[in-house]
Write an enzyme that holds these catalytic residues in place. Structure first.
Site, PDB file in Angstrom:
ATOM      1  N   LYS A 107     -22.760  12.783  16.011  1.00 57.83           N
ATOM      2  CA  LYS A 107     -23.820  12.661  15.210  1.00 57.83           C
ATOM      3  C   LYS A 107     -23.576  11.720  14.242  1.00 57.83           C
ATOM      4  CE  LYS A 107     -25.802  16.450  17.126  1.00 57.83           C
ATOM      5  NZ  LYS A 107     -27.183  16.279  17.735  1.00 57.83           N
TER       6      LYS A 107
ATOM      7  N   SER B 284       0.601  -1.148   0.012  1.00 59.09           N
ATOM      8  CA  SER B 284      -0.141  -0.031  -0.177  1.00 59.09           C
ATOM      9  C   SER B 284       0.827   1.389   0.039  1.00 59.09           C
ATOM     10  CB  SER B 284      -0.883   0.026   1.315  1.00 59.09           C
ATOM     11  OG  SER B 284      -2.127   0.728   0.761  1.00 59.09           O
TER      12      SER B 284
END
Length: 589
Positions: free
Chosen positions: A444, A385
């Site tokens: 949230k 990666s």
């Protein structure tokens, strides 16, 4: 009260004075000792290869001389060991190598590099013998190069093939109310799969199976050559667990002798022509490697090749021996680029990846360096990666057959504690001037517009990543995309699909760099040099014999395996932002 205060101040003052005096004497002693060889090597000696305290390729240099002195006990890396074995091949005082109950934590590619160096050592006509009470697969892989392999009469051998076990966190997220919001590109980018599922996906199972089979094929091929046992026979032994006892292992020709350690030492004495009632001379690989590292390179040339070690997870900041930061990498590349005596640069990459931004910053510095002098990458255990990101634009890429590389994919992880906050009675209210001023709040539910923007960012970085690889490897976007999608490959597979140029270790990379630079003789110089102060070193509590670090104490208390599991969970939950990271961890035992 004033009297008590004065007494207390005096006691504290005396304590601080004695602590400073103690550390001062310790440093003076270290300085006095550092001027001489670590250990004297007697004639007719055996080099004892104990790799228990060697895990990194490079243990670092430090700008503060006090840190360098205090770090001496941990100052031997694998590269130092390889150089020491290479030197021992022509050292008349060294007659052979003993591998006695070695317990290393080397990765597969590192083990392959050590194994190859030991095979080269044997070409000198000197012996290698080994003894173990218990052979793990990783230890046996290294020990199998020995001329004679001993095993304790009540010992055991672990020879059963390779496996990988992945931890999944979906249910614990639901139970705790802490959810990891995941955005990814790449069907194989399974670094985030544990947060989304309770079991392995077909794509992930496919890539892990291919990876394990490729790695095992390389391992048994090497053992087959050393022990003169067919690959089919080795696979049958692993499948039937038919080497688990000393008698079974000997009958299958995996070992040569069953005996106790004193009998093993008597065998060495016989080879050295030392009487049974006398001791033979020996020197540890750690001491011998320190001796060699302090000996100036006897090369009649001003030309140099810089070796820059990039090891660990890629993160922001300066970095350290276990962390790749853009600060140390940028400084190292700039110094090597500006030094006229440095004719080429070899970057030794051992990394599972990490921060996409940091990977890009390092890529850019390599790109600038490549315009001035040749850059070759040598891949260690991992160059996956982000590790591949910083490697892809080198002039040449060299990997070990067992290197794990590729994993060209991108993901983002955001912790969300909405459900947890409800459970424990926490609520939040927001005030903002614009619709998207808050951005992301972990208290949230994720906003769809924020998710859309973040997904766009992930896709953009994936496109940049693939384009970087395509340009560096002279491939089309489509060709790279077909072998990308986050999939990992061994070095052998990467050679076949064009992600690397040649198989081999650091020595092969140095040879390639010398060829590109058109030089024959050269010295090597190691980077980075880390800017760690004396006080920072003391606060780490590493390298001081009588003080254990927090990590060392935890490891001692709960055991190595449990500690590694805790660290894996800790790393997985701590990552935030967009990552170019290998999808899983693989440890061969």
């Amino acid at each position: 009260m004033r009297f008590l205060g004065n007494v207390l101040a005096t006691i504290i003052g005396l304590f601080v004075f004695f602590m400073i005096l103690f550390f001062g004497l310790m440093i003076v002693g270290a300085i006095a000792g550092s001027g001489s060889d670590v250990a004297k090597v007697e004639s007719n000696s055996v080099l004892v290869l104990d790799m228990e305290n060697v895990s990194l390729d490079y243990t670092g240099k430090f700008t503060d001389p006090w840190v360098t002195i205090l770090n001496e006990e941990a100052s031997v890396g694998l590269i130092d060991v390889l150089n020491a074995v290479d030197n021992a091949k022509t050292d008349d005082k060294i007659k052979g190598i003993s591998i006695l109950n070695s317990n290393s934590s080397l990765g597969l590619a590192q083990s392959k590099a050590l194994r190859d160096k030991l095979i080269d050592f044997k070409k000198s006509g000197k012996f290698i013998v080994s003894y173990a009470d218990y052979f793990t697969q990783g230890e046996y892989y290294i020990n199998s190069v020995a001329d004679t392999i001993y095993m304790n009469p009540v010992g055991e051998m672990d020879f059963k093939g390779l496996a990988s076990e992945i931890m999944f966190f979906k249910d614990i997220q639901e139970k705790t109310g802490v959810k990891m919001e995941v955005i990814r590109h790449g069907k194989y980018k399974s670094a985030v799969e544990p947060f989304l599922e309770n079991e392995m996906s077909d794509a992930n199972r496919e890539q892990i199976s291919a990876l394990l089979n490729s790695a095992w094929s390389s391992i048994v091929s090497d053992i087959s050559k050393s022990r003169n046992i067919s690959v089919d026979s080795l696979n049958s032994i692993a499948n039937q667990l038919s080497a688990r006892t000393p008698e079974m292992a000997k009958s299958k020709k995996l070992i040569d002798k069953i005996g106790y350690e004193d009998q093993y030492h008597n065998g060495i004495k016989k080879a050295l022509k030392v009487k049974k009632d006398e001791d033979y001379e020996w020197v540890s690989i750690m001491d011998y490697a320190k001796n060699i590292s302090k000996t100036p390179q006897k090369i009649d040339s001003k030309d140099k090749i810089a070796i820059i070690y990039a090891q660990g997870e890629i993160m922001g900041g300066d970095g350290d021996v276990n962390v790749i930061g853009e600060g140390a990498m940028r400084t190292s590349l700039q110094e090597a680029r500006k030094d006229e005596k440095v004719k080429a640069v070899v970057i030794r990459v051992d990394s599972p990846g990490g921060s996409a931004l940091t990977s890009e910053l390092i890529w850019r510095e390599i790109e600038l360096t490549k315009k001035v002098k040749p850059v070759v990458v040598s891949m260690g255990n991992l160059a996956a990666s982000g590790g591949y990101y910083i490697a892809c634009n080198a002039d040449k890429i060299i990997a070990e057959p067992n290197t794990i590389t590729g994993s060209i994919g991108v993901f983002g992880v955001l912790p969300n504690m909405t459900e947890l906050s409800k459970k424990i009675g926490i609520s939040t209210s927001q005030v903002k001037t614009h619709d998207h001023a808050i951005g992301y709040s972990p208290f949230k539910p994720i906003d769809e517009k924020f998710k859309e923007v973040t997904t766009e960012s992930v896709e953009n970085i994936y496109t940049v990543f693939v384009n970087r690889v395509a340009a560096g490897r002279k491939m089309t976007f489509e060709q790279v995309d077909a072998i990308a999608q986050g999939r990992v490959w061994t070095g052998t597979e990467a050679l076949q699909n064009g992600l690397v140029d040649k198989l081999g270790g650091l020595d092969v990379a140095l040879s390639e760099a010398a060829t590109l630079a058109k030089i024959k003789k050269y010295k090597t110089v190691n980077y980075p040099e880390f800017d760690k102060t004396f006080m920072q070193f003391l606060s780490d509590q590493n390298g001081i014999p009588f003080i254990k670090s927090k990590e060392a104490m935890i490891k001692e208390e709960i055991g190595e395996e449990a500690y590694q599991t805790v660290q894996q969970v800790k790393r997985a939950t701590a990552r935030t932002g967009i990552q170019t990271l290998m999808p899983f961890e693989l440890k061969i035992q």
